[in-house]
Design a protein around this motif. Structure first.
Motif, PDB file in Angstrom:
ATOM      1  N   LEU A 186      41.642  41.815  44.747  1.00 23.01           N
ATOM      2  CA  LEU A 186      41.047  42.754  43.789  1.00 23.01           C
ATOM      3  C   LEU A 186      39.550  42.507  43.661  1.00 23.01           C
ATOM      4  O   LEU A 186      38.744  43.444  43.622  1.00 23.01           O
ATOM      5  CB  LEU A 186      41.690  42.608  42.406  1.00 23.01           C
ATOM      6  CG  LEU A 186      43.052  43.244  42.199  1.00 23.01           C
ATOM      7  CD1 LEU A 186      43.573  42.922  40.811  1.00 23.01           C
ATOM      8  CD2 LEU A 186      42.969  44.749  42.381  1.00 23.01           C
ATOM      9  N   HIS A 241      31.262  50.634  36.125  1.00 20.79           N
ATOM     10  CA  HIS A 241      31.592  49.210  36.108  1.00 20.79           C
ATOM     11  C   HIS A 241      32.753  48.958  35.138  1.00 20.79           C
ATOM     12  O   HIS A 241      33.705  48.231  35.456  1.00 20.79           O
ATOM     13  CB  HIS A 241      30.356  48.417  35.670  1.00 20.79           C
ATOM     14  CG  HIS A 241      30.433  46.970  35.952  1.00 20.79           C
ATOM     15  ND1 HIS A 241      29.360  46.207  36.302  1.00 20.79           N
ATOM     16  CD2 HIS A 241      31.477  46.120  35.938  1.00 20.79           C
ATOM     17  CE1 HIS A 241      29.735  44.968  36.486  1.00 20.79           C
ATOM     18  NE2 HIS A 241      31.009  44.867  36.270  1.00 20.79           N
ATOM     19  N   GLN A 248      40.981  46.948  37.316  1.00 18.26           N
ATOM     20  CA  GLN A 248      41.281  45.604  37.813  1.00 18.26           C
ATOM     21  C   GLN A 248      42.159  44.853  36.816  1.00 18.26           C
ATOM     22  O   GLN A 248      43.143  44.211  37.193  1.00 18.26           O
ATOM     23  CB  GLN A 248      39.969  44.857  38.054  1.00 18.26           C
ATOM     24  CG  GLN A 248      40.172  43.475  38.631  1.00 18.26           C
ATOM     25  CD  GLN A 248      38.874  42.816  39.023  1.00 18.26           C
ATOM     26  OE1 GLN A 248      37.876  43.500  39.287  1.00 18.26           O
ATOM     27  NE2 GLN A 248      38.861  41.507  39.069  1.00 18.26           N
ATOM     28  N   ARG A 274      37.825  43.579  46.891  1.00 23.34           N
ATOM     29  CA  ARG A 274      37.786  45.034  46.974  1.00 23.34           C
ATOM     30  C   ARG A 274      36.701  45.625  46.095  1.00 23.34           C
ATOM     31  O   ARG A 274      35.984  46.535  46.511  1.00 23.34           O
ATOM     32  CB  ARG A 274      39.134  45.616  46.553  1.00 23.34           C
ATOM     33  CG  ARG A 274      39.177  47.114  46.774  1.00 23.34           C
ATOM     34  CD  ARG A 274      40.536  47.666  46.551  1.00 23.34           C
ATOM     35  NE  ARG A 274      40.914  47.618  45.157  1.00 23.34           N
ATOM     36  CZ  ARG A 274      41.742  48.498  44.600  1.00 23.34           C
ATOM     37  NH1 ARG A 274      42.272  49.441  45.328  1.00 23.34           N
ATOM     38  NH2 ARG A 274      42.069  48.399  43.340  1.00 23.34           N
ATOM     39  N   ARG A 275      36.594  45.091  44.902  1.00 22.39           N
ATOM     40  CA  ARG A 275      35.560  45.598  44.003  1.00 22.39           C
ATOM     41  C   ARG A 275      34.169  45.365  44.539  1.00 22.39           C
ATOM     42  O   ARG A 275      33.264  46.161  44.293  1.00 22.39           O
ATOM     43  CB  ARG A 275      35.675  44.892  42.661  1.00 22.39           C
ATOM     44  CG  ARG A 275      36.211  45.794  41.617  1.00 22.39           C
ATOM     45  CD  ARG A 275      36.116  45.157  40.305  1.00 22.39           C
ATOM     46  NE  ARG A 275      35.026  45.671  39.536  1.00 22.39           N
ATOM     47  CZ  ARG A 275      34.784  45.296  38.294  1.00 22.39           C
ATOM     48  NH1 ARG A 275      35.578  44.401  37.720  1.00 22.39           N
ATOM     49  NH2 ARG A 275      33.779  45.795  37.637  1.00 22.39           N
ATOM     50  N   ARG A 286      30.774  36.079  33.861  1.00 27.35           N
ATOM     51  CA  ARG A 286      30.737  37.473  33.490  1.00 27.35           C
ATOM     52  C   ARG A 286      30.713  37.638  31.969  1.00 27.35           C
ATOM     53  O   ARG A 286      29.978  38.434  31.437  1.00 27.35           O
ATOM     54  CB  ARG A 286      31.953  38.194  34.070  1.00 27.35           C
ATOM     55  CG  ARG A 286      31.647  39.645  34.402  1.00 27.35           C
ATOM     56  CD  ARG A 286      32.833  40.328  35.015  1.00 27.35           C
ATOM     57  NE  ARG A 286      33.440  39.449  36.014  1.00 27.35           N
ATOM     58  CZ  ARG A 286      34.711  39.498  36.332  1.00 27.35           C
ATOM     59  NH1 ARG A 286      35.496  40.372  35.749  1.00 27.35           N
ATOM     60  NH2 ARG A 286      35.211  38.678  37.228  1.00 27.35           N
ATOM     61  N   GLU A 339      36.067  50.381  36.431  1.00 27.17           N
ATOM     62  CA  GLU A 339      36.582  49.519  37.496  1.00 27.17           C
ATOM     63  C   GLU A 339      37.179  48.244  36.928  1.00 27.17           C
ATOM     64  O   GLU A 339      38.202  47.752  37.394  1.00 27.17           O
ATOM     65  CB  GLU A 339      35.476  49.176  38.489  1.00 27.17           C
ATOM     66  CG  GLU A 339      35.176  50.289  39.463  1.00 27.17           C
ATOM     67  CD  GLU A 339      34.066  49.923  40.416  1.00 27.17           C
ATOM     68  OE1 GLU A 339      33.775  50.695  41.317  1.00 27.17           O
ATOM     69  OE2 GLU A 339      33.461  48.839  40.240  1.00 27.17           O
ATOM     70  N   THR A 340      36.522  47.682  35.917  1.00 31.40           N
ATOM     71  CA  THR A 340      37.052  46.461  35.294  1.00 31.40           C
ATOM     72  C   THR A 340      38.403  46.735  34.661  1.00 31.40           C
ATOM     73  O   THR A 340      39.333  45.932  34.791  1.00 31.40           O
ATOM     74  CB  THR A 340      36.058  45.952  34.233  1.00 31.40           C
ATOM     75  OG1 THR A 340      34.783  45.802  34.849  1.00 31.40           O
ATOM     76  CG2 THR A 340      36.504  44.616  33.683  1.00 31.40           C
ATOM     77  N   ARG A 396      44.144  46.098  34.658  1.00 26.63           N
ATOM     78  CA  ARG A 396      45.482  46.673  34.669  1.00 26.63           C
ATOM     79  C   ARG A 396      46.304  46.110  35.818  1.00 26.63           C
ATOM     80  O   ARG A 396      47.481  45.781  35.657  1.00 26.63           O
ATOM     81  CB  ARG A 396      45.410  48.188  34.778  1.00 26.63           C
ATOM     82  CG  ARG A 396      45.249  48.857  33.426  1.00 26.63           C
ATOM     83  CD  ARG A 396      44.783  50.287  33.549  1.00 26.63           C
ATOM     84  NE  ARG A 396      45.572  51.048  34.465  1.00 26.63           N
ATOM     85  CZ  ARG A 396      46.682  51.715  34.144  1.00 26.63           C
ATOM     86  NH1 ARG A 396      47.108  51.699  32.909  1.00 26.63           N
ATOM     87  NH2 ARG A 396      47.347  52.383  35.043  1.00 26.63           N
ATOM     88  N   ARG A 429      27.030  46.058  39.502  1.00 27.13           N
ATOM     89  CA  ARG A 429      27.893  46.683  40.495  1.00 27.13           C
ATOM     90  C   ARG A 429      27.023  46.975  41.715  1.00 27.13           C
ATOM     91  O   ARG A 429      25.859  47.351  41.563  1.00 27.13           O
ATOM     92  CB  ARG A 429      28.396  47.996  39.894  1.00 27.13           C
ATOM     93  CG  ARG A 429      29.566  48.589  40.602  1.00 27.13           C
ATOM     94  CD  ARG A 429      30.052  49.795  39.832  1.00 27.13           C
ATOM     95  NE  ARG A 429      30.934  50.561  40.692  1.00 27.13           N
ATOM     96  CZ  ARG A 429      30.543  51.540  41.493  1.00 27.13           C
ATOM     97  NH1 ARG A 429      29.293  51.933  41.512  1.00 27.13           N
ATOM     98  NH2 ARG A 429      31.408  52.147  42.272  1.00 27.13           N
TER      99      ARG A 429
END
Lengths: 386, 386, 386, 386, 386
Positions: free
Chosen positions: A254, B295, B302, A257-258, A36, B298-299, B304, A131
Motif C-alpha cells: 500500500l 492526499h 489506505q 503503491r501510494r 507523518r 488517499e490516506t 480502509r 504527495r
C-alpha cells in the motif's frame, strides 16, 4: 557506447546492498507513522507558504554539490551558499545543483528569491510528507517524487522525498539524505561518456527520474522475493507468525503503491507539456519512462493480488492443521471410548454376572476389543483419514 | 515572514487537545444517527427553500463577529443584527462576518435579503445534514464543508458543518458551534502579519478552507494512532472486544470519507472557475489545497485497506486461539484416554485373569503406560504441537 | 413565507406513519418477485407500444383529479374521462392531472391521442416494471420514477411506479395506488401559499419529484434504524436468525439502490435540457434535487458497507460463541480426564499393589487430585481462558 | 390496435415451455466448454476470412425462409439457393431472408458475393463463438447477438448465436437452430397486423432484436426462481449439495452477463448511427431497446450480488450446524465426564476408604451427582445453549 | 480459397502438442521470477538506450530468415548479417526478416543504423521483460507482444516476447526462441495461396499478430481444461493439495492477463492510426483482431471469477469434511460416555448398594443401556446426522 567503461562498481554496490535486506519489513509502518503524524499536527495554523522544515534531521550536514557541463567540458564541486551559484546560472552550460539534507532552510530561501520560485513550491520541497506532484510554470518545472531505498542497517525499506526544479539551463535536485544514487549519472557526465553531456538539462532530469524509477523495480524485486519465501513457507510449514508477515507485506505494498501511483500522471503531464523547458527530442525517453511507471503499477497490483491469494491459502492451511488435530482427537477417542466402556462393563460388581465366572471370558473380551479396533480402522480407511 | 511571532499558543492548544481523545470513537455512529434521522423526516412536505433550522441547538447564543481589514488597518468587533453590516459592505476593505450558531434564523434571512442570496443557499446553510457542495453565481460563491473536530469531553470525533459565502469584498462564514479554529487567521489579520492583510476576500476564503482541511489530517492521525494500537493488540493479545473496535473504526472511516470525498470536486471547481470573485494569483494556493484533499482521500483509502487487513488478521488470530484450545484438548484426551482404558482392563472382575496374580504386573502396567505417554509425546513433537 | 400556516397535519401524518413500520422487511424480495416475473414472460411476442396493463390491480377504482391554478385562483375536482380535460388545456393556467390506478387503459389512450404522446411512452407508464427513465421531446417531457413507500399493514417497504408527463401548461402524474403523498403540494396550491402558485408547470414537476425523493430519505432512515438494532443485537446477543435479517437487509438495499441509481442521470438531464419546457429559474431547484439524489446514493453505498461489516462481525461473533463452547468442553475434559485416570489406577484388581494397603493412601490420592486441578486452573489462568 | 387478434397461442407456447426448465442448470458450463475449445484450436493457422463452419451441426437440414411484404401485401415461402433471391432484391418491398442452420456454407458464399459482404462478416456469422458485435458500413449493417434459450429435454439454458445483415430493403437473419422464436413477428407481417407492415426493414430488425432481448428477461426469471428456491433451502435446510448449486448459478450468471454486456454498446451505436439504413422514426424504439438492455444488465448484477450473499449465508448456516454438533458433544461430555470421575472414585480398591462402609454413602453419591447435573443445566441455560 | 491445401500438418502439430501439457503449471511463477529479477537490478545505472541483452540465451544460434514476395513470386532464405538485407530493401517486393534468438546484438545494431530505428526501440526488443507496447513514427511502427507458448518438456506455460518493426515494404519480426509458429503464414506466402501475397507488409503484420493472438485462445483453453478438472476434483474429492493448484491457477491467470491487457490499446491505436504505413483496407482485419483481444480479456476475467468461486467451494468442502469428522466424534462420544458412566456406577465398592445383590440387576443395566443407545439414535436421526 562502451558500457564496460561505466562505473560498474557503483552499480554493483547498489545492486548488492539490498540482497541482505527486507528480511524484516515488519517495522515499516511504525517507522513511517510518527514522522507523518508530527507534521500534520504542526501544520495547523501556519500561514501557507511558510518555509519551515518539519521532518527529521536525517543527515548531519547539508551538502550542496554543483556539476557544470556541456559537450566539451564538465566539472563538479561543492558550494556553501546560494550566492556561489550566481556566476554560472547565465552560461549556456547545464548547471546541476544537488542538495542533500533539508534542515537548513536558508539556502532554499536564497534559491527561492534568486530564481523566483513560488513559496508554495519551497514549502513542498521541505514538507517531506508531500504527495508526488508536478508544477509547470513558464519559468521552471517542479517535480516531487518518492525514492524507495533499502536501509541495510535497520533492514527496512525507506521512503525518501526527492524534488527537482528544472530551468532552461539548470536543474536543482533536493534529497533528504541519499544522493549517492545519482552518482552513476554524475560519473557519466564527468567522464563525458554517452549522450548525456551533449544534451540539455531536460535530459538530465529524465536521467535522474529514470534512476528513481529503476529503484522501484528493485523494491518490487525484494517484495517478490519475500512473497516467494512466504509462499514456500505457508504451503510447506504454515505457522502462526506468517499472518503478520502477510499483513505487513500488504501494508508495505500500500505504501509503495501510494508513492508510485501519482507518478503516472506526472510523467504523462511531462509528455504533454509543450513549453520551452522540454526539448521535443526528449519525448521518446519520457514515453519510455511512462511505460516503466505503468509496468511498476501493474506489478504492484499483481503482487497485491498474489498477496491476497497468499492470505487465503494461509487461512486454508491453518484450517487444515486444525482439521488434522481434530482427526487425531477423533481417531483416539473413537477407538478408546468404546473399549473403555467394554472394560467398564466387567468392572461392575454385580453378584450375578455369569460372564465373570467363565474361564475364557477375559480372553473373549480381548477378542471383542481387537475386533472393534479393526472395524474402526476399516471405517477410518474408508473415510480416507490416514 | 516571522513564524516565531505567530500565535503559537493557539496552535499548541489545537494540537494538544486531541492527544487525549479518540480513545473511544465507538459511540460515533449512534451519536450522529439520531440527528440525521430527525431531519430527513421533518423535511417531507416543506416547500423548497424554507429557512428553518432543524438541527440541535448546539450553542447557547448566536455570536456574529465582524473583522474588517485592508493592507493598512484591521479591526474586529461583535454585532447583533444584519443591519449593522450595511455601512461597511461597500468599502474596498475586506469584511469577514463569522457567524457561530445557527438556531436564530432571522439574521440569515436579513443577510439573504440584503445580499440577494438564493433561498436554497440559505436552506443549505441551516440544513446541517447537507452534502459538501459549491454553488457559483455571478454575485457570490457558496461553499458547504464538513469540519471534523474532537470533542474532548465525550471523547468522540464530531462532524460539524461550515459554510462560506464569498462576495467581491466580503466573506460570510457560518459554524454550528466552533469558530475558534479560525482564530489563527483572525490573529494574523489583526496583527497585520503575513500576506493575508495584503490580499482580498478570496485569499481569506482559501485560508479558512485550508484550516478546515488541516483538521482532516489531524483526524486521520488519530485514526492512524488507533489503528496502530489495535494492530498491536490484535497481534499480541487478540480478544473478543477488538472486533467491535475494528467495525467502529471502519464505520468512522466511512463517515470521514463521505465528508471529504466531495471536497475534491469542490476545490477543482474553484480552480477552474474564471469568474470575477477569484483572483488569478490565488490559483497556486487552490492547487495546493487540491493536492491536500487528494492526499487525504488517499490516506483514507489506505487506512480502509489497512483496517480491512486488520479484520482479517483478527479473524485469523481468533481462529488460532481456537486451534490452541483444540490442541490442549486433543493432547490431554489423546494421552489419558488410552491410559484410562489400560487401567480399566485391570479393573475387570473376571475370575480368570492371569495377570492379576503376577507379582510384578502392577509395575509392568506402569511401565506400559509410561511407554504410551512417551510415544504420544514423540508423536506430538513430530507434529510440531509444542 | 409563513411555515406555520402550512398543512402541518398532513406532514405529521406522513412522518408518523412509518415509525411503526419496517419491523419486518424480510418478506420484501418474495413480494416483489412474482410481479416482475409475470410481466417479463407476458411481454414476449407482443408488438412494441401495446397499451396493455400487466401489473396487479392495486386500487378498486381509477381516480383522476384535476387541479387548475394560476397566481390568482386555484380549484381542484375529479373527472371521469379525457374529454373533460379539453376545455382547460389551452388556457394559460397550469393544469395538473393526477391519475391514481393504472388498470383502466382507455383514459390513457385518449390522453395519448389528444396530447400526441408516443405509444412507447404510454407503454412505459403501464409497464410498472420499467427502469426509471426520462424522455425529452419537443412537445413534452416524460419521467418514470420509483416511489418507496411503507405499507403499515404488511409491514414492508413497497416500491411503486410514478410517471410524469410535463407539457408547457399541463402536468400529468400517474401513480399505481398512492397519490396522497402529493397532497401537501396540492394543499399549498389550493391555499395559494408559497411561490408554487406563482410559477409554472415545471416548478410543479420539481415539487412532486422533490416529494418522491424525500421519501427515499425516509426509507433510508428506516434502514438505518434497522441496521442499528441489528448492530446492537449482533454485538450483544448473536443468534442464528440474524444472518437472515442481514441478508434480507442487503437485498433490500440492492432494490432501493436500483430504484434510485438512474435518478441521478435523470435529474442531470433535466438540468442540462435547454428546451422550452423548463424555465431557467428552475435550475437552482433542480441542482438542489440533484444534490439530494447524490446524497441518497452515497448513503446507500455507506449503508451497504456497514451491512457488509455487520455480516463480518456476525460471523466473527458466531465463531466466538463456538470458541466459548470449545473452551468449556476443553476445561471440563482437561480437568476430569486425568482425574478419572488416577481413580482408575486404584480401581485395578492386582493382587500386589502396595498402595492399596497404605492407610493414608486414599487421602494421598485426594491430595494428588487436588494438586492436578490446581495446576490446571493455573494453566487456564495463564492462557486467559477465564 | 387489437391485441386480442394476435397469435396468442404462439406467445403462450413460448411462455409455457420454460416453466418446466432450469431445474438443473448445473451441467451448463461443461456443455458449452467443449464447443468453445474445439474452435479455438482449429482456428490457428487458417487465413483470416475463411468461410468454414466449425461449430456443431445442430439441425439436420438448413432451411431458408423468405418473407416479402409491404403495406399492401405479404407472402412467405422457402427457397433453396441464393439465386432465387435475386428477382426480389431490387423491389421496394421489404425482403426478410431467415436462414436456420449454418453447416452449409455455399448459400452464405453466394450471398456474400451477390450482396458484397466482407469475408470477415461471413466468417463471424459462421464462427458461433463470436462476441456480440456490430459492423456498420455504407451498404449494410451487421449485428451478432447471443440468444438465450431453454432446452426442455436436457433441462439446461443454451446460448445460440443469431446474426443479422440489414440492407436498405432486405434483412438476413441467421440462426444456429432455432428460428421459431421469430414466428410472432412473421405472423404479424403475414396477417398485416400492427404497424410492422407499414414500416421498413429497420423496424423489422428492431422487432427481431426485441424478441431476442425479451428472451433474456425470461432467462433471468428462471434464474430468479432458482435463487428463491435455493434461498429457501439454504435458510431452512442447509445441506452440502447447495454449495455446488450456488457455484453453478454464479457461473451461469457469468455466461449470461457475457452474452448481454456487449449488447448495450451495440444498441447505443445503432442509436447514434446517422447512415441511410436506419430511419429517424426508429430512434424511440431503439432507445426503448437500450433501456431494456440496461435493465437486464442491472438485474444480472443484482442477482450476482444476491448469489454472493447466498454463498455467505450458506457458509454461515453450515458453520451453525457445526456449532450445534459441538454443543451436543460439549453438553454430553460436560455432564457425564465429572459423573464418571465421581463413580470412579468409589471404584477404587483402597483398604482404608471410610465412605465405603457408610450405609447411606451410595445414596449420598447419587445426591451429589444429581446436584452436579442440576448445576450443569443451570450453567447451560445461562449460556443460552438450549 | 482451398483450405485443404493449407499446411495442416503444421496446424495439427501446434494443436496436438498442448494436449499433453499444463498438467503442472505450478512451477510457472518461480520460473518467471528469476528472469525478471535479474534484469531489474542490472538496469540501474545503465544509460537509457543501451543495446545490451540481459535475458537468458534461449537458443544456441541466432537465425535470420528472409522471405521476399509479391503477387507473382516468393522466395525464402537464411542470411547472416544485416549487410545482406540492403539489396532488397528498396524493391517494391515485401521483405519479411524473421530473427530468432536475441543474444547476438550486432545484427540489431546494424539494423538500427541502416533503418534509423531509435535506440530505445532496439533496447525494448532486447529487454524481454518489456510491457507490450506500440510506437508509431513516420518511418516505422514498432510493436512488442507477449507470446504464450507451451513447453511440452517442462510441462509449463511460457511467455516469450515477440517484436515487430513494420516499414513501408518490410517487416522485421524478433522472437526469443520460437519462430515456428509463424510457419503457416510463410507457407501460405511461398505457395502463393490466399490473398496474403497480393497484399503489403501491413497485412503480413496483421497475419502474424493474429497467430500470436490465436495462441492466447489456446492457452485459455488449457486453463479452462484445468479449471474443469479441478472443479470435478474439488466437488467430488476435496483434498489439501487442491488449494495450491487453485492458487497457482490464479497467479497464472494474473500473468496471462498482464500479457494480454495492453494488447487492446495496441490494436486500438493501430486502428486509429492514419499514417502511410497501414492501408485503409486493413482496418476490418484490425477490428476483427480487436474483437478477439476483447474476447480474450473477457474470458480471462470470467475464468478469474470462476477460479475465485472454486476457492470458495474448496474452503466450504474442507469445512464440510471437518464437520463430518466432528460428527463422528460426537456420535461416538455421545453414545459411549453415558454408558461408561452407567457401568462406572456399578463398579463402585460401597458396602450398601442394594442393586448389586438383585439377581436380574446386571441384565436390567444392559436393558437401560440399550434404551439409552436407542434414544441417541433417534436423536441423531432427528438431527439428520446420518
Amino acid at each position: 557506447m562502451k558500457n564496460s567503461n561505466l562505473p560498474n562498481d557503483v552499480i554493483n554496490k547498489i545492486i548488492e546492498v539490498p540482497k541482505t535486506i527486507i528480511e524484516a519489513p515488519i517495522n515499516l509502518l511504525k517507522l513511517l507513522a510518527p514522522k507523518r503524524k508530527k507534521k500534520a499536527s504542526a501544520k495547523i495554523g501556519l500561514p501557507p507558504g511558510s518555509i519551515v522544515y518539519l521532518g527529521e534531521k536525517k543527515v548531519e550536514k547539508v551538502t550542496i554539490n554543483v556539476t557544470e557541463y556541456d559537450e566539451t567540458s564538465a566539472e563538479s564541486y561543492e558550494i556553501n551558499s546560494a550566492e556561489e551559484i550566481d556566476p554560472f546560472t547565465d552560461t549556456p552550460q547545464v548547471t546541476w545543483v544537488s542538495v542533500c539534507g533539508l534542515h537548513e532552510t536558508d539556502f532554499l530561501k536564497q534559491v527561492g528569491e534568486r530564481f523566483k520560485i513560488h513559496p508554495l513550491v519551497l514549502e513542498d520541497i521541505l514538507n517531506t510528507d508531500s504527495r508526488p506532484k508536478i508544477e509547470i510554470t513558464d519559468d521552471y518545472l517542479f517535480i516531487v517524487m518518492k525514492l524507495l531505498l533499502f536501509n541495510p542497517e535497520q533492514k527496512i525499506l525507506e521512503t525518501e522525498q526527492v524534488s527537482f526544479i528544472l530551468g532552461k539551463t539548470f536543474l536543482f535536485s533536493f534529497s533528504e539524505k541519499t544522493d549517492e544514487i545519482f552518482n552513476p549519472v554524475k560519473d557519466r557526465i564527468l567522464s563525458q561518456l554517452g549522450k548525456i553531456s551533449k544534451r540539455g538539462s531536460d535530459y538530465l532530469l529524465y536521467a535522474l527520474m529514470d534512476i528513481v524509477v529503476d529503484h522501484y523495480f528493485l523494491a518490487l524485486e525484494k517484495v517478490e522475493e519475500r512473497i516467494e519465501i512466504l509462499d514456500d513457507e505457508v504451503i510447506n510449514n504454515p505457522d502462526r507468525s506468517q499472518i503478520e508477515s502477510i499483513y505487513n507485506l500488504r501494508n508495505l505494498l500500500l505504501v509503495i503503491r501510494r508513492a508510485i501511483w501519482p507518478l503516472r500522471e506526472i510523467v504523462n503531464q511531462l509528455i504533454k507539456d509543450d513549453g520551452d523547458l522540454l526539448d521535443e527530442s526528449i519525448e521518446p525517453y519520457l514515453r519510455d519512462l511512462y511505460d516503466h511507471t505503468i509496468h511498476i503499477t501493474e506489478t504492484i497490483e499483481q503482487q497485491r493480488e498474489v498477496t491476497n491469494g497468499l492470505m487465503e491459502i494461509y487461512l486454508s492451511m491453518m484450517s487444515n492443521k486444525m482439521n488434522e488435530v481434530m482427526k487425531v482427537l477423533t481417531v483416539i477417542a473413537t477407538i478408546f471410548i468404546p473399549l473403555t466402556f467394554i472394560v467398564g462393563i466387567y468392572g461392575m460388581n454385580f453378584k450375578y454376572m455369569p460372564e465373570l465366572n467363565w474361564p475364557w471370558a477375559y480372553f473373549a473380551v480381548w477378542g471383542v476389543m481387537i475386533g472393534v479396533v479393526g472395524m474402526m480402522f476399516y471405517f477410518f480407511k474408508k473415510k480416507n483419514w490416514f
